[in-house]
Design an enzyme around this catalytic site. Structure first.
Site, PDB file in Angstrom:
ATOM      1  CG  ASP A   1      -9.390  -0.448  -0.418  1.00 42.73           C
ATOM      2  OD1 ASP A   1      -8.311  -0.558   0.180  1.00 42.73           O
ATOM      3  OD2 ASP A   1     -10.231  -1.369  -0.509  1.00 42.73           O
ATOM      4  CG  HIS A   2      -3.274   3.413   1.158  1.00 38.68           C
ATOM      5  ND1 HIS A   2      -2.621   3.459  -0.055  1.00 38.68           N
ATOM      6  CD2 HIS A   2      -2.508   4.139   2.016  1.00 38.68           C
ATOM      7  CE1 HIS A   2      -1.523   4.177   0.062  1.00 38.68           C
ATOM      8  NE2 HIS A   2      -1.431   4.606   1.298  1.00 38.68           N
ATOM      9  NE  ARG A   3      -8.269  -3.379   1.303  1.00 37.85           N
ATOM     10  CZ  ARG A   3      -9.395  -4.040   1.503  1.00 37.85           C
ATOM     11  NH1 ARG A   3      -9.364  -5.210   2.105  1.00 37.85           N
ATOM     12  NH2 ARG A   3     -10.551  -3.553   1.118  1.00 37.85           N
TER      13      ARG A   3
END
Ligand code: CAO
Length: 438
Positions: A410-412
């Site tokens: 999850d790039h967040r």
């Protein structure tokens, strides 16, 4: 003639003081025989108490969190037709003389006391019909939900057929409806989160012979869940390879030694060990975003979900406390869990509490793939088939067994540099398993 019947807690085995975890009906609800009334949970099991008679709920006599035992009153029902009862009066119901019907205000108060909340102001706003609130009646009627939840969903225009249930056996809970409504309100108004047109309905028979097969229940649930994660999570997949030549020799040697005990250690057990070590090194991979999306929650335990292919569909049971288990214990638990998965013996609890997941397709084939993050986890490790490849070492090419790794995250929560560091670390410990001891 109307009779008042009291539904009591039935014989629930050796349990005393079992907690009420869910109240599925409210005063005024019409219920049928077998409709679930309340859910109870002990430290060993969760169970639904079904109605043994049909009627209208007059009063709910328990509150959420209350402890109950066999014989305690749960619900009073107005039963208009004595024939709706079973022939013998069931031991879990008790007939009372009819008393004056409570005023509606009293009913509402009773409902509130029993934490069956009326729609909030925010929910009232959601009553405005939106394109997303079009209800598919066929799917709505098949959805696994209690009469109270059906009523609640109808009031808010929520299509139960589109909602994933998080309750026992996938039952839709009030919170699931609320979450769905919240998510729907953040859409662009076209009925899906991306604001794109829905898929058109096509009659394929115009092009040739066809056969229609229903998706299994697991297929349907997994599909909704994967779709939700796919559209909500900004995914990145990092690819890498690990030299597992030595690991494979060691694995074969261990399997030879453990032949008598019959424990078979697969690459997967080593991968779990390597993940435990990598999560210690990079704790951000062992986290979840909180509901505000403004904080991450770091976990100090390591529970690993393992994707398992079963005849009924994909399931992801969780192997708990991996940081405290030996390689052989992990291997044994994997065998036992995959057997239970194939026998459909996993409970919803077996699928919860994961920190990170592994999807291993190495036994089947492939060189790489992009697994979908199993939210609320923030990363998933995909593993493809190991192959002998020429690797340039000390001025010459040597044959090495290389294992392809595909880590989606999850790039967040995780940035690209850490994604690459994580797979590089995994590759290092898998190439030299002595490092797992550090
Ligand atoms: N490379 C080469 N061979 C591999 C391998 C790899 N990465 N992983 C497993 N193998 C080998 C095993 O060693 C075994 O060979 P032997 O019998 O000679 O020892 C054989 O392939 C079969 O292994 P397995 O698949 O039965 O065992 P496993 O522990 O690797 O996996 C399980 C168990 C339950 C994860 C697996 O059976 C399974 O269901 N995989 C599918 C997962 C899936 O569907 N993922 C997709 C999810 S969507 O993202």
């Amino acid at each position: 003639m109307t009779e008042i019947k009291e539904i009591l807690v039935p014989d629930i085995g050796d349990f005393e003081g079992v907690e009420v975890i869910e109240i599925l009906v409210a005063p005024g609800d019409s219920i049928h025989i077998e409709d679930p009334l309340v859910s109870l949970e002990s430290d060993k099991a969760a169970m639904e108490i079904p109605a043994e008679v049909a009627g209208t709920v007059r009063e709910v006599k328990v509150k959420l969190g209350e402890k109950v035992s066999q014989g305690d009153p749960l619900i009073t029902l107005e039963v208009s037709d004595a024939s709706a009862t079973t022939e013998d009066t069931p031991p879990t119901t008790k007939t009372e003389p009819e008393t004056a019907k409570p005023e509606p205000a009293a009913l509402e108060q009773a409902a509130e006391q029993n934490v069956i909340q009326k729609p909030t102001a925010a929910a009232a706003v959601q009553r405005r019909p939106t394109p997303a609130s079009t209800i598919d009646e066929a799917r709505f009627s098949k959805a696994h939900a209690s009469p109270a939840i059906r009523k609640f969903a109808r009031e808010l225009g929520a299509d139960l057929g589109q909602i994933n249930g998080s309750g026992p056996s996938g039952r839709i809970l009030k919170q699931d409806v609320k979450d769905w409504i919240k998510q729907t309100l953040t859409t662009t108004g076209s009925g899906n989160t991306l604001g794109i047109e829905p898929m058109p309905e096509i009659d394929f028979s115009q092009f040739g012979e066809i056969q229609t097969l229903p998706l299994t229940r697991i297929n349907q649930l997994t599909g909704k869940f994967l779709h939700r994660n796919w559209v909500n999570i900004p995914h990145v997949t990092q690819f890498d390879e690990a030299d597992i030549t030595e690991l494979e020799n060691f694995r074969k040697q261990l399997n030879e030694e453990n032949k008598k005990e019959g424990t078979r250690i697969t690459v997967l057990a080593f991968l779990m060990k390597a993940l435990v070590s990598a999560l210690k090194q990079y704790p951000r991979f062992n986290s979840s975003l909180d509901h505000t999306g403004e904080n991450i929650i770091l976990k100090k335990y390591v529970n690993i979900g393992v994707a398992m292919d079963t005849p009924a569909g994909l399931v992801v049971p969780v192997i708990r406390d991996c940081e405290r288990k030996s390689l052989i214990e992990l291997a044994t638990e994997l065998i036992e869990t995959s057997q239970r998965a194939r026998d459909k013996k996993l409970s919803p609890g077996d699928m919860q509490g994961g920190c990170i997941s592994i999807s291993s397709l190495g036994g089947i084939g492939g060189t790489a793939f992009t697994p979908i993050v199993n939210a609320p986890e923030v990363a998933i490790l995909g593993v493809s088939r190991a192959q002998i490849k020429p690797v340039y070492q000390d001025g010459e090419f040597v044959p090495r067994l290389m294992l392809p790794l595909s880590l989606s995250y999850d790039h967040r929560v995780i940035d690209g540099a850490n994604g690459a560091r994580f797979t590089a670390y995994l590759s290092k410990v898998l190439s030299d398993t002595r490092r797992l001891l550090l």
